[in-house]
Design a protein around this motif. Structure first.
Motif, PDB file in Angstrom:
ATOM      1  N   HIS A 134       0.839  -1.139   0.067  1.00 59.01           N
ATOM      2  CA  HIS A 134       0.114   0.025   0.194  1.00 59.01           C
ATOM      3  C   HIS A 134       0.865   1.165   0.076  1.00 59.01           C
ATOM      4  CE1 HIS A 134      -2.808  -2.828   2.011  1.00 59.01           C
ATOM      5  NE2 HIS A 134      -3.419  -2.824   0.638  1.00 59.01           N
ATOM      6  N   GLN A 135       0.426   2.277  -0.825  1.00 57.70           N
ATOM      7  CA  GLN A 135       1.273   3.460  -0.753  1.00 57.70           C
ATOM      8  C   GLN A 135       0.514   4.875  -0.545  1.00 57.70           C
ATOM      9  OE1 GLN A 135      -0.425   4.680  -3.506  1.00 57.70           O
ATOM     10  NE2 GLN A 135      -0.279   3.254  -5.318  1.00 57.70           N
ATOM     11  N   LYS A 136       1.154   5.959  -0.903  1.00 60.66           N
ATOM     12  CA  LYS A 136       0.481   7.150  -0.421  1.00 60.66           C
ATOM     13  C   LYS A 136      -0.890   7.341  -1.008  1.00 60.66           C
ATOM     14  CE  LYS A 136       2.993  10.851   0.413  1.00 60.66           C
ATOM     15  NZ  LYS A 136       3.516  12.004   0.482  1.00 60.66           N
ATOM     16  N   ASN A 137      -1.166   7.173  -2.385  1.00 60.13           N
ATOM     17  CA  ASN A 137      -2.349   7.296  -2.879  1.00 60.13           C
ATOM     18  C   ASN A 137      -3.601   6.418  -2.441  1.00 60.13           C
ATOM     19  OD1 ASN A 137      -0.069   8.283  -4.941  1.00 60.13           O
ATOM     20  ND2 ASN A 137      -1.912   8.642  -6.188  1.00 60.13           N
ATOM     21  N   ASP A 138      -3.119   4.953  -1.987  1.00 60.70           N
ATOM     22  CA  ASP A 138      -4.327   4.127  -1.478  1.00 60.70           C
ATOM     23  C   ASP A 138      -4.579   4.699  -0.110  1.00 60.70           C
ATOM     24  OD1 ASP A 138      -3.760   2.013  -3.457  1.00 60.70           O
ATOM     25  OD2 ASP A 138      -1.927   1.609  -2.454  1.00 60.70           O
ATOM     26  N   GLN A 139      -3.521   5.367   0.631  1.00 60.12           N
ATOM     27  CA  GLN A 139      -3.916   6.004   1.866  1.00 60.12           C
ATOM     28  C   GLN A 139      -5.009   7.050   1.719  1.00 60.12           C
ATOM     29  OE1 GLN A 139      -3.886   5.022   4.761  1.00 60.12           O
ATOM     30  NE2 GLN A 139      -2.277   6.061   6.076  1.00 60.12           N
ATOM     31  N   ALA A 140      -4.658   8.204   0.658  1.00 61.68           N
ATOM     32  CA  ALA A 140      -5.726   9.185   0.550  1.00 61.68           C
ATOM     33  C   ALA A 140      -6.972   8.651   0.006  1.00 61.68           C
ATOM     34  CB  ALA A 140      -5.151   9.919  -0.720  1.00 61.68           C
ATOM     35  N   GLU A 141      -6.964   7.477  -1.016  1.00 57.97           N
ATOM     36  CA  GLU A 141      -8.390   7.158  -1.365  1.00 57.97           C
ATOM     37  C   GLU A 141      -9.058   6.285  -0.143  1.00 57.97           C
ATOM     38  OE1 GLU A 141      -6.092   5.877  -5.578  1.00 57.97           O
ATOM     39  OE2 GLU A 141      -6.795   4.140  -4.183  1.00 57.97           O
ATOM     40  N   THR A 142      -8.526   5.853   0.747  1.00 55.23           N
ATOM     41  CA  THR A 142      -9.035   4.783   1.787  1.00 55.23           C
ATOM     42  C   THR A 142      -9.342   6.195   2.861  1.00 55.23           C
ATOM     43  OG1 THR A 142      -7.354   3.189   2.114  1.00 55.23           O
ATOM     44  CG2 THR A 142      -8.576   3.693   3.970  1.00 55.23           C
ATOM     45  N   PHE A 143      -8.813   7.290   2.887  1.00 52.76           N
ATOM     46  CA  PHE A 143      -9.318   8.070   4.020  1.00 52.76           C
ATOM     47  C   PHE A 143     -10.682   8.796   3.518  1.00 52.76           C
ATOM     48  CE2 PHE A 143      -9.622  12.763   5.031  1.00 52.76           C
ATOM     49  CZ  PHE A 143      -9.304  12.673   6.420  1.00 52.76           C
ATOM     50  N   LEU A 144     -10.556   9.178   2.074  1.00 57.37           N
ATOM     51  CA  LEU A 144     -11.710   9.598   1.380  1.00 57.37           C
ATOM     52  C   LEU A 144     -12.990   8.682   1.535  1.00 57.37           C
ATOM     53  CD1 LEU A 144     -10.866  11.416  -1.879  1.00 57.37           C
ATOM     54  CD2 LEU A 144     -11.778  12.434   0.120  1.00 57.37           C
ATOM     55  N   MET A 145     -12.914   7.581   1.214  1.00 61.39           N
ATOM     56  CA  MET A 145     -13.775   6.308   1.261  1.00 61.39           C
ATOM     57  C   MET A 145     -14.380   6.302   2.685  1.00 61.39           C
ATOM     58  SD  MET A 145     -13.424   2.622  -0.607  1.00 61.39           S
ATOM     59  CE  MET A 145     -12.224   2.041   0.517  1.00 61.39           C
ATOM     60  N   ASN A 146     -13.533   6.429   3.819  1.00 67.56           N
ATOM     61  CA  ASN A 146     -14.133   6.175   5.132  1.00 67.56           C
ATOM     62  C   ASN A 146     -14.817   7.504   5.348  1.00 67.56           C
ATOM     63  OD1 ASN A 146     -13.107   3.701   5.250  1.00 67.56           O
ATOM     64  ND2 ASN A 146     -11.355   4.268   6.396  1.00 67.56           N
ATOM     65  N   LEU A 147     -14.340   8.648   4.924  1.00 69.43           N
ATOM     66  CA  LEU A 147     -14.832  10.003   5.337  1.00 69.43           C
ATOM     67  C   LEU A 147     -16.368   9.950   4.626  1.00 69.43           C
ATOM     68  CD1 LEU A 147     -14.663  12.933   6.336  1.00 69.43           C
ATOM     69  CD2 LEU A 147     -14.065  13.622   3.857  1.00 69.43           C
ATOM     70  N   LEU A 148     -16.453   9.394   3.347  1.00 74.81           N
ATOM     71  CA  LEU A 148     -17.903   9.436   2.736  1.00 74.81           C
ATOM     72  C   LEU A 148     -18.726   8.229   3.398  1.00 74.81           C
ATOM     73  CD1 LEU A 148     -16.681   9.521  -0.934  1.00 74.81           C
ATOM     74  CD2 LEU A 148     -17.571  11.364   0.350  1.00 74.81           C
ATOM     75  N   ARG A 149     -18.214   7.432   4.082  1.00 74.35           N
ATOM     76  CA  ARG A 149     -18.947   6.311   5.069  1.00 74.35           C
ATOM     77  C   ARG A 149     -19.489   7.031   6.271  1.00 74.35           C
ATOM     78  NH1 ARG A 149     -15.159   1.334   3.603  1.00 74.35           N
ATOM     79  NH2 ARG A 149     -15.910   0.604   1.670  1.00 74.35           N
ATOM     80  N   GLY A 150     -18.953   8.070   6.748  1.00 73.60           N
ATOM     81  CA  GLY A 150     -19.105   8.515   7.985  1.00 73.60           C
ATOM     82  C   GLY A 150     -18.419   8.101   8.957  1.00 73.60           C
ATOM     83  N   SER A 151     -17.272   7.683   8.688  1.00 71.71           N
ATOM     84  CA  SER A 151     -16.442   7.148   9.692  1.00 71.71           C
ATOM     85  C   SER A 151     -15.617   8.009  10.819  1.00 71.71           C
ATOM     86  CB  SER A 151     -15.104   6.448   9.276  1.00 71.71           C
ATOM     87  OG  SER A 151     -15.495   5.403   8.462  1.00 71.71           O
ATOM     88  N   GLY A 152     -15.687   7.466  12.089  1.00 69.68           N
ATOM     89  CA  GLY A 152     -15.010   8.238  13.030  1.00 69.68           C
ATOM     90  C   GLY A 152     -13.698   8.471  13.079  1.00 69.68           C
ATOM     91  N   PRO A 153     -12.850   9.087  14.108  1.00 69.78           N
ATOM     92  CA  PRO A 153     -11.470   8.943  13.986  1.00 69.78           C
ATOM     93  C   PRO A 153     -10.750   7.819  13.976  1.00 69.78           C
ATOM     94  CG  PRO A 153     -12.292  10.100  15.770  1.00 69.78           C
ATOM     95  CD  PRO A 153     -13.279   9.587  15.320  1.00 69.78           C
ATOM     96  N   LEU A 154     -11.016   6.710  14.222  1.00 68.93           N
ATOM     97  CA  LEU A 154     -10.501   5.454  13.949  1.00 68.93           C
ATOM     98  C   LEU A 154     -10.773   5.217  12.576  1.00 68.93           C
ATOM     99  CD1 LEU A 154      -9.290   2.991  15.525  1.00 68.93           C
ATOM    100  CD2 LEU A 154     -11.215   1.671  15.449  1.00 68.93           C
TER     101      LEU A 154
END
Length: 235
Positions: free
Chosen positions: A136-156
């Protein structure tokens, strides 16, 4: 080896050094460790494998490859497996392959992920691997962050992927997709392309091919670095 590192083109050496510094800062690589590398044959895992082979002498690590053949793309999946086996021969390190049962009706992302990690864990136990390296690299990390944000994830959830979790490490997490492709070009390394990565029916692919380019063009040209930095702050 050290000599091989010095013979690298300057730009490739810079990218490798950045990965090495990140691994040192997050304590990912230990001396004399036995390390299993997950290799799909794609650019990220091929880059990770090559770098860990170059760093092998410095850390005195024992390396092996793990490859999962999901058998979902017929000839393409077979060629991916053959490609990874050839890589293992070229680098002279052992290669373990597991095939996803063709009869299985479960082809959802979660089932494939469970199968993959179960395989890695079993290998780790059976052959006493200290660490399992993922690409996993930096772009994967950015995508994961956005995906979780759109799902309404909390800090974890917004912490996304950590550089190290139990036995798993991600040495490329601070390296961009562009740097990885540049490194592969400079090293004249080939890799396999998975056409399913372009299909926009998957949420991650829509984020990668539609949302991130829009954010980059209209709002923030450095959106990848910004989102990855936000994820590390939540960690």
């Amino acid at each position: 080896s050290e000599n091989m590192q010095h013979s690298l083109p300057f730009e490739a050496r810079r990218i490798l050094k950045r990965v090495q510094n990140f691994a040192a800062g997050t304590r990912l690589l230990r001396a004399k460790a036995s390390l299993l590398i997950a290799v799909s044959g794609g650019p990220d895992s091929v880059c990770l494998l090559d770098m860990l082979v170059l760093l092998k002498k410095r850390y005195d690590t024992n390396l092996a490859i793990a490859h999962v053949n999901y058998q979902l793309r017929e000839e393409e999946s077979k060629n991916d497996e053959l490609f990874v086996r050839e890589l293992a021969k070229r680098y002279r390190i052992p290669c373990f392959v597991k095939r996803y049962p063709k009869k299985s009706r479960k082809h959802d992302e979660e089932s494939l992920r469970t199968f993959r990690y179960t395989f890695f864990s079993a290998l780790s136990e059976r052959h006493a691997f200290d660490t399992i390296a993922l690409g996993h690299q930096k772009n994967d990390q950015a995508e994961t962050f956005l995906m979780n944000l759109l799902r309404g994830s909390g800090p974890l959830g917004l912490a996304s992927m950590s550089p190290k979790h139990e036995k798993y490490i991600r040495p490329l997490l601070d390296t961009s997709r562009e740097d990885i492709l540049r490194y592969l070009t400079l090293r004249e390394l080939t890799f396999r392309s998975d056409q399913s990565n372009t299909e926009t029916r998957y949420t991650r692919n829509r984020i990668r091919h539609e949302l991130i380019p829009l954010l980059k063009e209209r709002f923030n040209p450095n959106i990848i670095a910004t989102l990855a930095r936000s994820a590390s702050r939540f960690q």
